[in-house]
Design a protein around this motif. Structure first.
Motif, PDB file in Angstrom:
ATOM      1  N   GLY A 163     -16.739  11.491  33.573  1.00 26.80           N
ATOM      2  CA  GLY A 163     -17.095  11.407  32.163  1.00 26.80           C
ATOM      3  C   GLY A 163     -18.110  10.308  31.969  1.00 26.80           C
ATOM      4  O   GLY A 163     -18.715   9.807  32.919  1.00 26.80           O
ATOM      5  N   ASP A 164     -18.321   9.898  30.744  1.00 26.18           N
ATOM      6  CA  ASP A 164     -19.318   8.896  30.438  1.00 26.18           C
ATOM      7  C   ASP A 164     -18.849   7.502  30.824  1.00 26.18           C
ATOM      8  O   ASP A 164     -18.165   6.829  30.044  1.00 26.18           O
ATOM      9  CB  ASP A 164     -19.661   8.915  28.939  1.00 26.18           C
ATOM     10  N   LYS A 168      -9.145   3.304  36.181  1.00 30.97           N
ATOM     11  CA  LYS A 168      -9.922   4.253  35.368  1.00 30.97           C
ATOM     12  C   LYS A 168     -10.614   3.529  34.215  1.00 30.97           C
ATOM     13  O   LYS A 168     -11.808   3.728  33.972  1.00 30.97           O
ATOM     14  CB  LYS A 168      -8.981   5.343  34.835  1.00 30.97           C
ATOM     15  N   GLU A 169      -9.885   2.676  33.522  1.00 26.49           N
ATOM     16  CA  GLU A 169     -10.460   1.951  32.385  1.00 26.49           C
ATOM     17  C   GLU A 169     -11.518   0.955  32.848  1.00 26.49           C
ATOM     18  O   GLU A 169     -12.572   0.820  32.216  1.00 26.49           O
ATOM     19  CB  GLU A 169      -9.348   1.248  31.607  1.00 26.49           C
ATOM     20  N   GLY A 178     -14.578   2.643  33.557  1.00 33.42           N
ATOM     21  CA  GLY A 178     -15.151   3.219  32.345  1.00 33.42           C
ATOM     22  C   GLY A 178     -15.074   4.727  32.251  1.00 33.42           C
ATOM     23  O   GLY A 178     -15.827   5.331  31.485  1.00 33.42           O
ATOM     24  N   TYR A 179     -14.173   5.344  32.983  1.00 29.89           N
ATOM     25  CA  TYR A 179     -14.064   6.797  32.930  1.00 29.89           C
ATOM     26  C   TYR A 179     -13.016   7.224  31.896  1.00 29.89           C
ATOM     27  O   TYR A 179     -11.876   6.765  31.945  1.00 29.89           O
ATOM     28  CB  TYR A 179     -13.693   7.379  34.297  1.00 29.89           C
ATOM     29  N   PRO A 180     -13.385   8.129  30.996  1.00 31.34           N
ATOM     30  CA  PRO A 180     -12.410   8.606  30.012  1.00 31.34           C
ATOM     31  C   PRO A 180     -11.456   9.645  30.586  1.00 31.34           C
ATOM     32  O   PRO A 180     -10.382   9.878  30.025  1.00 31.34           O
ATOM     33  CB  PRO A 180     -13.283   9.222  28.916  1.00 31.34           C
ATOM     34  N   ASN A 181     -11.823  10.271  31.698  1.00 30.52           N
ATOM     35  CA  ASN A 181     -11.028  11.360  32.262  1.00 30.52           C
ATOM     36  C   ASN A 181     -10.760  11.094  33.742  1.00 30.52           C
ATOM     37  O   ASN A 181     -11.593  10.512  34.437  1.00 30.52           O
ATOM     38  CB  ASN A 181     -11.776  12.696  32.161  1.00 30.52           C
ATOM     39  N   ARG A 209     -19.189   3.585  31.496  1.00 31.78           N
ATOM     40  CA  ARG A 209     -19.972   2.550  30.816  1.00 31.78           C
ATOM     41  C   ARG A 209     -21.204   2.194  31.588  1.00 31.78           C
ATOM     42  O   ARG A 209     -21.351   2.150  32.708  1.00 31.78           O
ATOM     43  CB  ARG A 209     -19.144   1.274  30.655  1.00 31.78           C
TER      44      ARG A 209
END
Length: 175
Positions: free
Chosen positions: A172-173, A97-98, A101-104, A175
């Protein structure tokens, strides 16, 4: 997930994670009778394999843990008195996930295949493997990707007890 790997559409380093054990959780609990009985009581399951040593010995060679507890034996505690930081459950999921780049992210599917029972005294670890990442897609949550993890649960002698397949959607946003 219709397509597991989109090699030209994901970070290059992430492509190297596919099919490899990327995280092995530290054993955090020994399978024990009290936890088996507490779980069986909570769900009102009178199965003699969980309650009766003599019956369990005749039926299955001894007591077994309810299959639904398999992943519970490897869930890290949220706190420990030592100076070590607490482990995150399903660490590989958070790394994927990180890295994307997804926050959710949400779990959108789960299944487990059981191979052998966990028994009192067993010490179980979990091996986490990235099985696939789908292309960028759009749904009601927004733009994101699906990914799939396999979690292999092994006891102290290396015997595979079961494999959990988890499907996530990150959104989500990015990167």
């Amino acid at each position: 997930m219709t397509q597991d790997v989109v090699a030209d559409d994901i970070p290059h380093d992430l492509a190297g994670w596919f099919g490899k054990v990327m995280v092995v959780s530290k054993p955090v609990a020994i399978v024990e009778t009290g936890a088996i009985e507490a779980f069986a009581a909570a769900i009102e399951d009178a199965n003699p394999l969980y309650w009766d040593d003599d019956a369990a010995r005749v039926i299955a060679g001894g007591r077994v843990a309810p299959p639904a507890l398999l992943s519970a034996w490897t869930r890290p505690n949220r706190w420990a008195p030592a100076d070590e930081p607490a482990e995150r459950p399903l660490e590989l999921h958070f790394r994927v996930k990180e890295r994307l780049g997804y926050p959710n992210a949400v779990v959108v599917g789960a299944s487990t295949m059981f191979m052998a029972p966990a028994r009192p005294g067993d010490i179980i670890c979990a091996e986490q493997v990235l099985a696939g990442i789908g292309p960028v897609t759009q749904n009601r949550l927004g733009e994101g990707r699906f990914w799939r993890l396999l979690v292999h649960y092994r006891r102290q002698d290396g015997v595979l007890l079961g494999t959990e397949t988890l499907k996530f959607f990150g959104y989500g946003d990015a990167r």
